[in-house]
Design a protein around this motif. Structure first.
Motif, PDB file in Angstrom:
ATOM      1  N   THR A  20      35.177  51.311  31.576  1.00 57.02           N
ATOM      2  CA  THR A  20      35.331  52.473  32.630  1.00 57.02           C
ATOM      3  C   THR A  20      35.107  51.898  34.176  1.00 57.02           C
ATOM      4  O   THR A  20      35.505  52.691  35.031  1.00 57.02           O
ATOM      5  CB  THR A  20      34.548  53.853  32.240  1.00 57.02           C
ATOM      6  N   PHE A  21      34.237  50.882  34.026  1.00 55.90           N
ATOM      7  CA  PHE A  21      33.697  50.435  35.338  1.00 55.90           C
ATOM      8  C   PHE A  21      33.286  49.358  35.699  1.00 55.90           C
ATOM      9  O   PHE A  21      33.307  48.501  34.433  1.00 55.90           O
ATOM     10  CB  PHE A  21      32.530  51.586  35.773  1.00 55.90           C
ATOM     11  N   GLY A  22      33.337  48.709  36.597  1.00 50.34           N
ATOM     12  CA  GLY A  22      32.795  47.402  36.858  1.00 50.34           C
ATOM     13  C   GLY A  22      33.830  46.421  36.552  1.00 50.34           C
ATOM     14  O   GLY A  22      34.917  46.430  36.481  1.00 50.34           O
ATOM     15  N   ARG A  23      33.209  44.949  36.534  1.00 45.73           N
ATOM     16  CA  ARG A  23      33.992  43.952  36.738  1.00 45.73           C
ATOM     17  C   ARG A  23      33.821  42.968  35.187  1.00 45.73           C
ATOM     18  O   ARG A  23      34.318  41.916  34.975  1.00 45.73           O
ATOM     19  CB  ARG A  23      33.726  43.003  37.727  1.00 45.73           C
ATOM     20  N   GLY A  24      32.860  43.397  34.294  1.00 42.46           N
ATOM     21  CA  GLY A  24      32.886  42.927  33.089  1.00 42.46           C
ATOM     22  C   GLY A  24      31.888  41.559  33.346  1.00 42.46           C
ATOM     23  O   GLY A  24      31.252  41.404  34.381  1.00 42.46           O
ATOM     24  N   ASP A  25      31.952  40.627  32.317  1.00 39.41           N
ATOM     25  CA  ASP A  25      31.228  39.562  32.780  1.00 39.41           C
ATOM     26  C   ASP A  25      32.032  38.555  33.545  1.00 39.41           C
ATOM     27  O   ASP A  25      33.277  38.360  33.294  1.00 39.41           O
ATOM     28  CB  ASP A  25      30.980  38.885  31.435  1.00 39.41           C
ATOM     29  N   VAL A  26      31.475  38.003  34.537  1.00 39.90           N
ATOM     30  CA  VAL A  26      32.012  36.963  35.268  1.00 39.90           C
ATOM     31  C   VAL A  26      31.501  35.507  35.084  1.00 39.90           C
ATOM     32  O   VAL A  26      30.113  35.410  34.556  1.00 39.90           O
ATOM     33  CB  VAL A  26      32.068  37.371  36.661  1.00 39.90           C
ATOM     34  N   VAL A  27      32.441  34.797  35.484  1.00 39.53           N
ATOM     35  CA  VAL A  27      31.993  33.043  35.374  1.00 39.53           C
ATOM     36  C   VAL A  27      31.936  32.702  36.513  1.00 39.53           C
ATOM     37  O   VAL A  27      33.002  32.935  37.548  1.00 39.53           O
ATOM     38  CB  VAL A  27      33.062  32.292  34.633  1.00 39.53           C
ATOM     39  N   ALA A  28      30.812  32.049  37.158  1.00 44.11           N
ATOM     40  CA  ALA A  28      30.488  31.504  38.659  1.00 44.11           C
ATOM     41  C   ALA A  28      31.337  30.065  38.753  1.00 44.11           C
ATOM     42  O   ALA A  28      30.653  29.313  37.713  1.00 44.11           O
ATOM     43  CB  ALA A  28      29.405  31.562  38.995  1.00 44.11           C
ATOM     44  N   ILE A  29      32.160  29.663  39.418  1.00 42.50           N
ATOM     45  CA  ILE A  29      32.608  28.495  39.717  1.00 42.50           C
ATOM     46  C   ILE A  29      32.259  28.252  41.348  1.00 42.50           C
ATOM     47  O   ILE A  29      32.990  28.776  41.980  1.00 42.50           O
ATOM     48  CB  ILE A  29      33.933  28.473  39.493  1.00 42.50           C
ATOM     49  N   GLY A  30      31.081  27.531  41.551  1.00 42.63           N
ATOM     50  CA  GLY A  30      30.651  27.586  42.700  1.00 42.63           C
ATOM     51  C   GLY A  30      30.172  28.765  43.216  1.00 42.63           C
ATOM     52  O   GLY A  30      29.736  29.456  42.584  1.00 42.63           O
ATOM     53  N   TRP A  31      30.666  29.022  44.552  1.00 45.44           N
ATOM     54  CA  TRP A  31      30.341  30.635  44.912  1.00 45.44           C
ATOM     55  C   TRP A  31      31.402  31.640  44.583  1.00 45.44           C
ATOM     56  O   TRP A  31      31.421  32.663  44.546  1.00 45.44           O
ATOM     57  CB  TRP A  31      30.316  30.525  46.416  1.00 45.44           C
ATOM     58  N   TRP A  32      32.618  30.941  43.735  1.00 43.35           N
ATOM     59  CA  TRP A  32      33.580  31.975  43.434  1.00 43.35           C
ATOM     60  C   TRP A  32      33.171  32.726  42.260  1.00 43.35           C
ATOM     61  O   TRP A  32      32.678  31.925  41.150  1.00 43.35           O
ATOM     62  CB  TRP A  32      34.658  31.167  43.531  1.00 43.35           C
ATOM     63  N   THR A  33      33.353  33.899  41.968  1.00 44.66           N
ATOM     64  CA  THR A  33      33.036  34.352  40.492  1.00 44.66           C
ATOM     65  C   THR A  33      34.383  35.021  40.207  1.00 44.66           C
ATOM     66  O   THR A  33      35.060  35.546  40.567  1.00 44.66           O
ATOM     67  CB  THR A  33      31.950  35.563  40.587  1.00 44.66           C
ATOM     68  N   LEU A  64      38.059  34.515  33.138  1.00 51.30           N
ATOM     69  CA  LEU A  64      37.761  33.559  32.006  1.00 51.30           C
ATOM     70  C   LEU A  64      37.130  34.380  30.830  1.00 51.30           C
ATOM     71  O   LEU A  64      36.754  33.627  29.817  1.00 51.30           O
ATOM     72  CB  LEU A  64      36.825  32.440  32.392  1.00 51.30           C
ATOM     73  N   THR A  65      36.626  35.468  31.137  1.00 50.44           N
ATOM     74  CA  THR A  65      36.020  36.179  29.870  1.00 50.44           C
ATOM     75  C   THR A  65      37.044  37.358  29.505  1.00 50.44           C
ATOM     76  O   THR A  65      37.631  38.034  30.339  1.00 50.44           O
ATOM     77  CB  THR A  65      34.615  36.818  30.367  1.00 50.44           C
ATOM     78  N   ALA A  66      36.771  37.851  28.157  1.00 53.53           N
ATOM     79  CA  ALA A  66      37.540  38.883  27.592  1.00 53.53           C
ATOM     80  C   ALA A  66      37.267  40.158  28.225  1.00 53.53           C
ATOM     81  O   ALA A  66      37.833  40.989  28.763  1.00 53.53           O
ATOM     82  CB  ALA A  66      37.364  38.952  26.163  1.00 53.53           C
ATOM     83  N   SER A  67      36.008  40.433  28.421  1.00 47.33           N
ATOM     84  CA  SER A  67      35.642  41.571  28.937  1.00 47.33           C
ATOM     85  C   SER A  67      35.918  41.777  30.644  1.00 47.33           C
ATOM     86  O   SER A  67      36.249  42.687  31.109  1.00 47.33           O
ATOM     87  CB  SER A  67      33.968  41.819  29.131  1.00 47.33           C
ATOM     88  N   GLY A  68      35.971  40.292  31.167  1.00 47.05           N
ATOM     89  CA  GLY A  68      36.478  40.525  32.740  1.00 47.05           C
ATOM     90  C   GLY A  68      37.902  40.706  32.711  1.00 47.05           C
ATOM     91  O   GLY A  68      38.366  41.596  33.595  1.00 47.05           O
ATOM     92  N   LEU A  69      38.880  40.200  31.574  1.00 42.21           N
ATOM     93  CA  LEU A  69      40.065  40.674  32.091  1.00 42.21           C
ATOM     94  C   LEU A  69      40.368  41.867  31.705  1.00 42.21           C
ATOM     95  O   LEU A  69      41.415  42.522  32.125  1.00 42.21           O
ATOM     96  CB  LEU A  69      40.834  39.663  30.632  1.00 42.21           C
ATOM     97  N   LYS A  70      39.622  42.573  30.462  1.00 43.36           N
ATOM     98  CA  LYS A  70      39.707  44.071  30.137  1.00 43.36           C
ATOM     99  C   LYS A  70      39.402  44.762  31.153  1.00 43.36           C
ATOM    100  O   LYS A  70      40.170  45.732  31.405  1.00 43.36           O
ATOM    101  CB  LYS A  70      39.066  44.101  29.123  1.00 43.36           C
ATOM    102  N   SER A  71      38.403  44.459  31.993  1.00 43.46           N
ATOM    103  CA  SER A  71      37.989  45.275  33.165  1.00 43.46           C
ATOM    104  C   SER A  71      38.975  45.400  34.411  1.00 43.46           C
ATOM    105  O   SER A  71      39.083  46.415  35.058  1.00 43.46           O
ATOM    106  CB  SER A  71      36.719  45.101  33.770  1.00 43.46           C
ATOM    107  N   LEU A  72      39.750  44.378  34.460  1.00 36.46           N
ATOM    108  CA  LEU A  72      41.018  44.294  35.362  1.00 36.46           C
ATOM    109  C   LEU A  72      42.037  45.227  35.102  1.00 36.46           C
ATOM    110  O   LEU A  72      42.592  45.710  36.155  1.00 36.46           O
ATOM    111  CB  LEU A  72      41.553  43.182  35.485  1.00 36.46           C
ATOM    112  N   ILE A  73      42.075  45.500  33.928  1.00 33.98           N
ATOM    113  CA  ILE A  73      43.402  46.394  33.558  1.00 33.98           C
ATOM    114  C   ILE A  73      43.651  47.524  34.355  1.00 33.98           C
ATOM    115  O   ILE A  73      44.690  47.631  35.232  1.00 33.98           O
ATOM    116  CB  ILE A  73      43.673  46.366  32.350  1.00 33.98           C
ATOM    117  N   LEU A  74      42.749  48.439  34.063  1.00 29.32           N
ATOM    118  CA  LEU A  74      42.864  49.622  34.785  1.00 29.32           C
ATOM    119  C   LEU A  74      43.001  49.746  36.464  1.00 29.32           C
ATOM    120  O   LEU A  74      43.755  50.145  37.113  1.00 29.32           O
ATOM    121  CB  LEU A  74      41.730  50.929  34.194  1.00 29.32           C
TER     122      LEU A  74
END
Ligand SMILES: Nc1ncnc2c1ncn2[C@@H]1O[C@H](COP(=O)(O)OP(=O)(O)OP(=O)(O)O)[C@@H](O)[C@H]1O
Ligand SMILES: Nc1ncnc2c1ncn2[C@@H]1O[C@H](COP(=O)(O)OP(=O)(O)OP(=O)(O)O)[C@@H](O)[C@H]1O
Ligand SMILES: [Mg+2]
Ligand SMILES: [Mg+2]
Lengths: 324, 508, 311, 575
Positions: free
Chosen positions: A163-176, A180-190
């Motif tokens: 329902t909220f947030g970005r899920g788990d993120v992976v940091a690549i340098g300063w970029w998160t 790359l994560t299932a929860s991150g992708l799921k969080s993007l949908i809505l």
């Protein structure tokens, strides 16, 4: 071309300075920052001292000058609320916002353009009318309502998506990244659907309107007469001729998606720049607002520059240098 | 066991002296500790000080707890207390009020200190739970000997993003406005605390519906605040419930009684609010029970007093609200010379207190029924406070405000809200309408230095009584605390809206 | 083939003789949309006469009526056909009264940004060079400020300039201006883009050869040919403007909460969605959807009708 | 077996102003290897037939009766997809409006390669080679480079040739060519016709060629059908139709063909009028609106004088300026035109004629040189206001009539615009009268006023654009192929009108045309252009009788002679 880009960048400096100037002249109308920086028990004298230290009592031109001078050195000040460098705060949020707006822009284009083409081709068909009507519901309901309804359906009732947030993120340098994560992708949908809905409708209707005209032109007729397959006639010849307004609007929308996806980011608590910005407005966090607006101005200049360059690539008739 | 919760706002900093705000202090109270602590019922219990006693009316002796270690492994000693107190008083700190309660601290030995107050202060310890103790060596090592501030150039202040307290939880990661993760401090001195939580994840969620949804969907164990109208929904939903109770915050409406002409009214040349009958007419026009029933869903406590029951000095007998009597109200208005009523603008925040704007609307409509035409100007809190507070010269005629005394003592209410505005003495700064009665001022001054609790309470009661007779304010209610909690967890709801992880239990 | 009609005709006759009217009478969707749109506008204008109660008259509303369900549900009150909101205002009446504000703000701000945007876009695209650069950079500046900030700024300035007892009278104009000013860039850039394309076409050159002045060329030749996308944006923007109004009113710059607009009602109702008081948000939501639908369908028809090739 | 058979075709355009029956009960057929010519009145429905055959009638057009059979297979009832398969592959179509038939956003190469690859499945590389080859065959110079250009960088005739190449590239069984050579000079025209003829004979292709050019008819067709008012009035072998027509319309049509061999005072008019009341009226210019207010300041010397005009285009854009390829479309062109003179400009297609015209009316800014109009250098004028004065005196009829008309305006408004703008009439009523009158003079009924440009045939559009040009009462008129789409009868009517204007009012003209007979009849002096250069300027009769430049001679040699036409009853000028 090089001189064109160079000129634009030069203009962007002027734009950014103007934005900063306007920004500083308007801050006093947004509220008093001091109240958000101290607790209720803080004495009046301390409050005034703080205002003095922050230079809030200076005329706005002086405040602006100070900001501009520091900005030239790459120093955008310190957030009143977070007491951290503004540039760092904005940078941290950048990736979240860019990922979200990228996904929703892609969604909007990938769905909007074919739907627009389809509804133009089958202008009288029932399915097209259905698509056209449904898409309007998407724009006439406020974003927060759509967001909440999506959350209710997919988050609370079905429990498929967060329902909220970005899920788990992976940091690549300063970029998160959440890609790359299932929860991150799921969080993007809505949130991306919520954001894309409006853009999609706009793009779809634009494409449709322009297609209807282009489909009646002689060159489309001739393309058909040559026996070109519909796909080629519609997408290569007709669609390309509708692109100028579509590119314009896409550019503008992308810019506002990046900058002001405020409501969607708030509803989904998406830790992006829009959220930072609206928070900054409600906290009267002037350094964040000022730096942010300037950054956004830069974005818009760049986006619009790209749009203008795209005009030239799309439409050879616009290449100003065709006469020597 | 992990405990996940959301609050509407964010932890703006990890620096315990940076901001005197209840959420920040409440949260950091799990990481840092003061000499005294609040127990679940907001009673003062020993914290980093094992015991204290009053030596003279202005000196106290504190025995410090031995064997306490900071998260970084440093020992807790008297030097740390003195250092922290000094730090709280330096530029950039927002804890100067608490710092100024103490005139000096003398170190007797590593675990004994003597504290001197500028004046007799019977309630000194009330202010100690939120005067957090930092480690001196750590702070000096990291150059954070004064508090993080937005002014000046100390952006890199180490304590802003790092914490080293003595509390039961340690900061594991902190991303401003995104997520903060805390883990259990295994070496915590109080081995008996009830919690079984080993990790706490805090996320700010700005939008109430999202917060509620996240709770119901099971992603979070607890969220707060929850809109009062959603309680029913929470109670009906499976696995979650609303946790409510009275907060120590009193919501009230104030009148500008200081100016000779109201800034925002159609009555020119005089100030109707200077007339006690007009104020009385106003308070009798308001149906507090309706507000409670309809707007607060039965959860508020209508009140006649500016101090809540949890506040030291609360007077039960004065707490009953003014009677709802529109006829009397009309009669009073006529008597005061306004039979047709008049117009006035009500300033109201719309994102500060529970249902603040709705209360204002209801008040507006109730006043309309006795002939008062109220223009409602509802604004977000930064604009609202930017307008009504001293910084803008109290630019209001009629306003809604809420107040929780920081020290949980009625004296704070009197000296902030009720005594005459006096910029020099830094008194009455939140008396936005400048209600002014010299007798109350006298009493308040006396209360400030009276050490005998009984006598003190008597004087407080007397002062409140005068205010009530004067109809100096229009108290509305004590607003409810409103948390949403999953059945998986048990939490303790403190009256200052603080969430103490020490009492969070995750049952599985 | 028929004879040409005599030349003397009244304006009205001309209108009813025009192709637009002809195509209108042949298009049931357009007729229904027009009826709905006009109906809503009339309902809004005549709200005081048709609304069962006056929700803006504070003396008549009672908090004790708050959150009543629609009349057909148990607990409903026949006085309030569609239920009541959190302050005891009848939802039906509030929709009618609120639509006055919403429609006014919606239509006028869209017209405002359309006029400004089209004018600047045409000039910018046609003149090119420095004029174009200046206008488009102003547009970039404008883009950087969201409606919220603009509204706060304008409201602040307006409050500074205007005596306090007139504040509530100007709030609606502040809204129209703020929403309008923050919307013009969309039109300007779209029109400019299309103008860039159109101005190279031969019919424009033909007009130039005739000696038509640039402004007339813009108005008579280019404008009709770039209106397609403009109409799309305008009709969609109507919904946005109405909703933005609600957001801005929340910031305290718009109409006071005691006179809620359609958007405000939806926003208020949104808070009650979880608690089951769906009618506060759903009915005004449906009203808005229907309005937007009607206006867009009308816009679709109009765009087609104005394009001779599509008749 | 007929290759293509059209039976009893009837096509209607319903509209609220009444239904236009564009084609009525027309039957035509083509055998393999045969070339059928279709001639007739402009607006007779010729193009409409072509569109109907390939199933691309413009809405609201409807085939209400009849069939189309391709090798005995009925194709008008096929599914859209099946129809698509026929188009291009089996039936090639060249539209009348070649200038708008190409996708403006794709290079010539992309369009050719796509089509070739689709039909012949040659693959990318081979298709490219073939594309270049095709361009060479249709006479585009430097095809390897020019193929990378976009349509707007091509001249009218070059675009027309690209369209032809596109239609021919798949070697279809039937070719319908609608006015395929209107923008081509005689030598290219001969080349193209030869190409088509070869295709017909070698590959047994059937061809329908729609044209107004009797030279083309004489040159290439085996049989001719004559159309008038939506009906086929006569059909027969070419020799029969040209030499001994039966139907009175055909007879008068043939008699109106402009003479290549002698100069006449006036063009012979078609005297076959079926419907009464449409007889073209002679106008008395001394009283007519067109004749009023023509007092212009007299000039010493020429009215228009071009000095060393150069126009440079970039043909290949590049990121860096120095990598660009440019070329001079007009290279050092100078000539004068005296007041009241008609100056003809002929020459190779793509030689820069239209470019000169555009520079004269300031649509292009010359790279070098000057344009002097009544003593003022137009290239030096800065503001639109100053230019205004000259604009009113100068008018242009564009080579491409359709794109020069604003598709969103009614014909009434299009023609009325200059009148209103320059305030040449006192009231709205007068404006409408003038417009109706002008329409009448160009052979369009007054009902044309309420219609939109796309509802007209090619020739009708051209007439609208002529009427608009006349509506300013110009002093100087640039005509870029003004009558290329007109049948000879209308052409005669319009050219006579122009002649009258010239003779009686001293209208000066720059007359660009590929139609040498027309040039001979119209012009006082003629300039010949080739590859951007003016190769010869001389008085018309001199040019036709004793050309000096080799290129001119070549052109004249290739001019169709039409020897079969009789000289009876013609007013020969100066004879
Ligand atoms: N879209 C349309 N709507 C109404 N009438 C049309 C439309 N298209 C063509 N017409 C009419 O149909 C008739 C035949 O047109 P068509 O283009 O076939 O003529 P044509 O013989 O090719 O003439 P030209 O030689 O001038 O090209 C004309 O009178 C024209 O006005
Ligand atoms: N915008 C342009 N960009 C590049 N090249 C151009 C452009 N316009 C014209 N040209 C080139 O200039 C040359 C002359 O073109 P122009 O249109 O003047 O020829 P023309 O003599 O009118 O030929 P036609 O009889 O075929 O119409 C051609 O080679 C054409 O390709
Ligand atoms: Mg034709
Ligand atoms: Mg040409």
């Amino acid at each position: 071309m090089i001189s064109f880009i160079f000129k634009r960048l030069l203009q962007s400096v002027i734009v950014m300075l103007t934005v900063a100037l306007i920004a500083f002249s308007m801050f006093r109308f947004i509220g008093d920052p001091i109240n958000n920086m101290v607790g209720q028990d803080t004495s009046q004298a301390d409050r005034e001292q703080l205002a003095e230290q922050l230079g809030l009592n200076d005329p706005f031109l002086i405040q602006f000058g100070r900001f501009a001078l520091n900005a030239v050195e790459g120093n955008f000040g310190i957030s009143y609320k977070y007491r951290q460098p503004v540039s760092k705060l904005i940078l941290e949020r950048l990736s979240a916002t860019l990922e979200l707006s990228f996904v929703s822009a892609v969604l909007a284009l990938v769905i909007g353009i074919p739907c627009g083409v389809y509804t133009a081709l089958k202008a009288k068909g029932l399915i097209s009318k259905g698509i056209m009507t449904l898409s309007l519901i998407g724009v006439s309901l406020p974003t927060f309502l759509i967001g909440i309804l999506l959350i209710l359906l997919f988050g609370v009732i079905l429990r498929w998506l967060p329902t909220f947030g970005r899920g788990d993120v992976v940091a690549i340098g300063w970029w998160t990244t959440g890609f790359l994560t299932a929860s991150g992708l799921k969080s993007l949908i809505l949130p991306s659907i919520t954001l894309a809905l409006f853009q999609m409708t706009l793009i779809m209707r634009l494409v449709r309107a322009e297609m209807l005209e282009v489909l009646r032109t002689d060159f489309v007729k001739f393309a058909r007469a040559r026996g070109l397959p519909d796909r080629s006639v519609h997408f290569k010849h007709a669609l390309k001729n509708t692109l100028v307004p579509v590119i314009t609007i896409t550019g503008l929308q992308l810019g506002s998606l990046i900058a002001f996806a405020i409501i969607t980011e708030s509803v989904f608590q998406w830790p992006g720049m829009g959220l930072l910005f609206i928070q900054a407005i409600s906290d009267v966090d002037i350094p964040i607002m000022a730096a942010y607006l300037v950054l956004i101005a830069f974005f818009f200049v760049i986006i619009n520059m790209i749009v203008d360059i795209l005009y030239y690539t799309v439409d050879p008739r616009l290449r100003a240098d065709s006469t020597a | 066991k992990t405990f996940k919760f959301a609050f509407q706002g964010d932890l703006s900093s990890l620096d315990p002296h940076s901001l005197n705000e209840s959420f920040l202090l409440g949260t950091l109270g799990n990481v840092y500790e003061g000499l005294a602590l609040y127990d679940p019922n907001m009673q003062i219990v020993p914290g980093l000080a094992e015991s204290w006693k009053i030596l003279t009316p202005t000196t106290w002796e504190f025995k410090l707890r031995q064997g306490v270690k900071f998260h970084g492994g440093q020992d807790f000693t008297a030097d740390d207390v003195i250092f922290s107190w000094e730090r709280a008083g330096r530029d950039g700190s927002d804890q100067k009020v608490r710092n100024s309660m103490i005139k000096s601290i003398t170190k007797v030995d590593d675990y004994t200190i003597v504290v001197e107050t500028p004046a007799p202060n019977p309630i000194l310890v009330q202010d100690l739970p939120y005067l957090f103790i930092m480690d001196k060596e750590w702070s000096e090592e990291h150059g954070t000997t004064s508090s993080t501030s937005a002014a000046g150039d100390n952006a890199g202040n180490y304590a802003n993003l790092h914490a080293n307290g003595t509390g039961p939880f340690m900061i594991k990661s902190h991303e401003a406005d995104v997520k903060t993760v805390l883990v259990r401090n295994k070496d915590y001195w109080d081995g008996d605390m009830p919690t079984n939580v080993t990790e706490v994840i805090f996320t700010p969620i700005k939008e109430a519906p999202t917060r509620v949804a996240a709770l119901i969907s099971g992603e979070l164990d607890m969220v707060y605040p929850v809109p009062v109208q959603d309680w029913e929904r929470l109670d009906n939903a499976e696995g979650v419930k609303a946790l409510t109770g009275p907060e120590a915050r009193t919501i009230f409406i104030g009148f500008d009684q200081g100016r000779d002409e109201l800034l925002y009214s159609n009555i020119k040349g005089k100030n109707p609010f200077k007339d006690q009958r007009v104020r009385a007419a106003f308070v009798h026009a308001i149906n507090l029970d309706a507000i409670k029933e309809k707007i607060m869903r039965g959860a508020a406590t209508p009140t006649g007093l500016l101090a809540a029951p949890q506040v030291n000095g609360f007077v039960e007998s004065l707490n009953s609200p003014y009677a709802y009597d529109p006829e009397k109200s009309k009669a009073l208005l006529a008597e005061a010379g306004y039979p047709e009523g008049f117009e006035v603008t009500l300033d109201c925040p719309n994102n500060r207190y529970v249902n603040d704007e709705k209360i204002c609307q209801a008040v507006t409509s109730m006043l309309a029924k006795v002939g008062i035409k109220v223009d409602l100007l509802a604004q977000p809190k930064s604009k609202y406070f930017g307008k009504v507070l001293a910084t803008s010269g109290y630019d209001t005629s009629f306003y809604l405000l809420g107040w929780t005394p920081g020290s949980m003592d009625a004296e704070n209410v009197l000296s902030s809200l009720i005594v005459c505005q006096n910029a020099d003495a830094k008194k009455g700064m939140f008396n936005l309408g400048n209600y002014c009665n010299p007798k109350v001022d006298e009493l308040t001054a006396a209360i400030g230095s009276e050490t005998d609790q009984a006598k003190r309470n008597e004087m407080i009661a007397e002062a409140f009584k005068i205010v009530k007779e004067d109809v100096g304010y229009m108290p509305i209610h004590q607003q409810p605390l409103s948390w949403g909690v999953s059945d998986r967890v048990t939490v303790n709801q403190r009256a200052d809206n603080g969430l103490d992880y020490r009492y969070v239990i995750v049952n599985e | 083939m028929e004879q040409v009609q005599p030349v003397t005709k009244s304006r009205l006759q001309r209108f009813f003789g025009s192709d637009i009217w002809y195509s209108f009478t042949r298009n049931p969707v357009a007729i229904i949309s027009a009826i709905v749109t006009v109906g809503m506008i009339l309902a809004a204008i005549f709200a005081p006469w048709i609304a069962p109660n006056n929700p803006f008259d504070l003396a008549t509303i009672s908090i004790m009526d708050a959150n009543l369900p629609p009349a057909w549900q148990s607990g409903g009150d026949a006085n309030f056909l569609l239920g009541t909101d959190d302050q005891g205002r009848g939802v039906l009446s509030t929709i009618l009264y609120g639509a006055r504000i919403s429609l006014m703000v919606g239509f006028f701000s869209v017209i405002f940004s359309m006029v400004v945007g089209i004018a600047l876009g045409l000039i910018s695209g046609y003149a090119g060079g420095r004029t174009d650069a200046i206008i488009m950079r102003i547009a970039d500046i404008q883009l950087s400020f969201p409606a919220i900030l603009i509204a706060l700024l304008i409201d602040g300035v307006a409050r500074g300039l205007i005596p306090s007892d007139m504040h509530s009278d100007i709030s609606i104009y502040v809204l129209i201006f703020a929403i309008g000013i923050s919307g013009w860039v969309q039109y300007a850039r779209t029109v400019r883009g299309s103008t860039l394309v159109e101005k190279n076409k031969e019919y424009v050159q033909a007009a130039r050869v005739i000696g038509i002045r640039p402004f007339t060329i813009l108005r008579r030749h280019i404008l009709p040919n770039v209106m397609g996308p403009v109409m799309v944006i305008a009709t969609i923007h109507l919904a946005i403007a109405i909703i933005t109004e609600a957001t801005l009113s929340f910031l305290g710059v718009g109409v006071p909460p005691t006179t809620p607009s359609l958007g405000t009602l939806i926003r208020i109702g949104n808070e009650y969605l979880f608690s089951g008081d769906w009618w506060i948000t759903i009915f005004p939501g449906i009203t808005l959807v229907v309005l937007v639908l009607a206006v867009n369908l009308l816009g679709d028809w109009m765009r087609d009708a104005l394009n001779p090739k599509l008749r | 077996m007929d290759l293509l058979n059209i039976k009893n075709l009837r096509i209607e355009f319903p509209s609220r102003h009444g239904t236009v029956v564009a084609v009525d009960d027309v039957s035509l057929s083509v055998q393999p290897g045969e070339v059928l010519g279709v001639v007739g009145e402009s607006g007779a429905g010729k193009s409409t037939i072509g569109n109907a055959v390939i199933g691309l009638l413009e809405p609201p057009g409807e085939m209400t009766k009849g069939h189309v059979l391709l090798k005995s297979e009925q194709i008008d009832t096929l599914s859209p997809e099946a129809k698509r398969k026929i188009r291009g592959r089996r039936i090639g179509m060249i539209f009348q409006d070649p200038l708008t038939s190409l996708d403006p956003l794709q290079t010539i190469e992309q369009q050719l390669v796509e089509t070739i690859d689709l039909h012949l499945k040659l693959g990318e590389k081979k298709s490219q080679e073939r594309a270049v080859d095709l361009l060479r065959q249709v006479g585009i110079p430097d095809p390897e480079n020019r193929i990378k250009n976009y349509p707007h960088q091509f001249s009218g005739g070059m675009r027309q040739r690209v369209v032809i190449a596109l239609a021919l590239c798949a070697e279809p069984e039937v070719i319908i060519a609608d006015e395929p050579t209107t923008a081509l000079d005689v030598s290219i025209q001969a080349q193209i016709l030869e190409l088509m003829r070869r295709l017909c004979k070698d590959k047994q292709v059937g061809m329908i060629i729609i044209t107004h050019d009797m030279g083309v008819i004489a040159d290439i067709t085996d049989r001719v059908a004559v159309m008038y008012h939506g009906k086929v009035v006569e059909e027969g072998t070419t020799a029969k139709i040209l030499g001994d027509p039966d139907h009175p319309y055909t007879q008068s049509l043939i008699s109106a063909v402009p003479r290549p061999d002698i100069r006449l005072r006036r063009f012979p008019m078609v005297n076959y009028i079926e419907a009464a009341g449409e007889r073209p009226r002679n106008i008395d210019l001394s009283t007519h609106w067109l004749g009023r207010h023509r007092e212009f300041e007299a000039v010493d010397g020429p009215l228009l004088s071009l000095k060393n005009l150069v126009m440079t285009f970039v043909t290949k854009t590049a990121f860096l300026k120095r990598n660009r390829i440019t070329f001079n479309a007009v290279d050092d062109v100078s000539f004068d035109i005296k007041e009241g003179e008609v100056f003809g400009l002929v020459g190779e297609s793509g030689s820069g004629k239209s470019t000169v015209a555009r520079m004269v009316c300031s649509l292009y800014k010359p790279a070098a040189g000057s344009v002097n109009f009544s003593g003022t250098d137009l290239t030096k004028i800065k503001t639109e206001n100053e230019r205004d004065f000259f604009r009113r005196q100068m008018q242009m009829i564009f080579q491409d009539p359709f794109s020069s008309l604003n598709g969103r305006m009614r014909v009434m408004d299009i023609i009325a615009e200059p009148i209103r703008f320059h305030k040449l009439a006192s009231s709205n009523q007068e404006v409408e009268q003038i417009v109706n009158d002008l329409l009448d003079h160009v052979g369009l009924g007054a009902q044309a006023a309420v219609r939109f440009p796309h509802e007209f045939s090619g020739g009708q559009r051209q007439r609208i654009s002529i009427a608009r040009a006349l509506a300013t009462r110009p002093r100087f008129l640039i005509c870029d192929e003004p009558t290329s789409a007109l049948d000879v009868s209308i052409q005669a009517q319009i050219l006579n009108l122009l002649k009258d204007l010239q003779e009686e009012l001293g209208l000066t003209m720059l007359f660009i045309s590929h139609d040498l007979p027309v040039i001979r009849q119209m012009c006082d002096r003629v300039g010949v252009m080739k590859q951007g250069k003016l190769v010869e300027v001389s008085a018309t009769e001199d040019l036709f009788e004793k050309p000096t430049a080799a290129y001119t001679r070549e052109l004249l040699d290739l001019m169709p002679r039409l020897d079969k036409l009789s000289h009876e009853g013609l007013e020969v000028e100066g004879a």
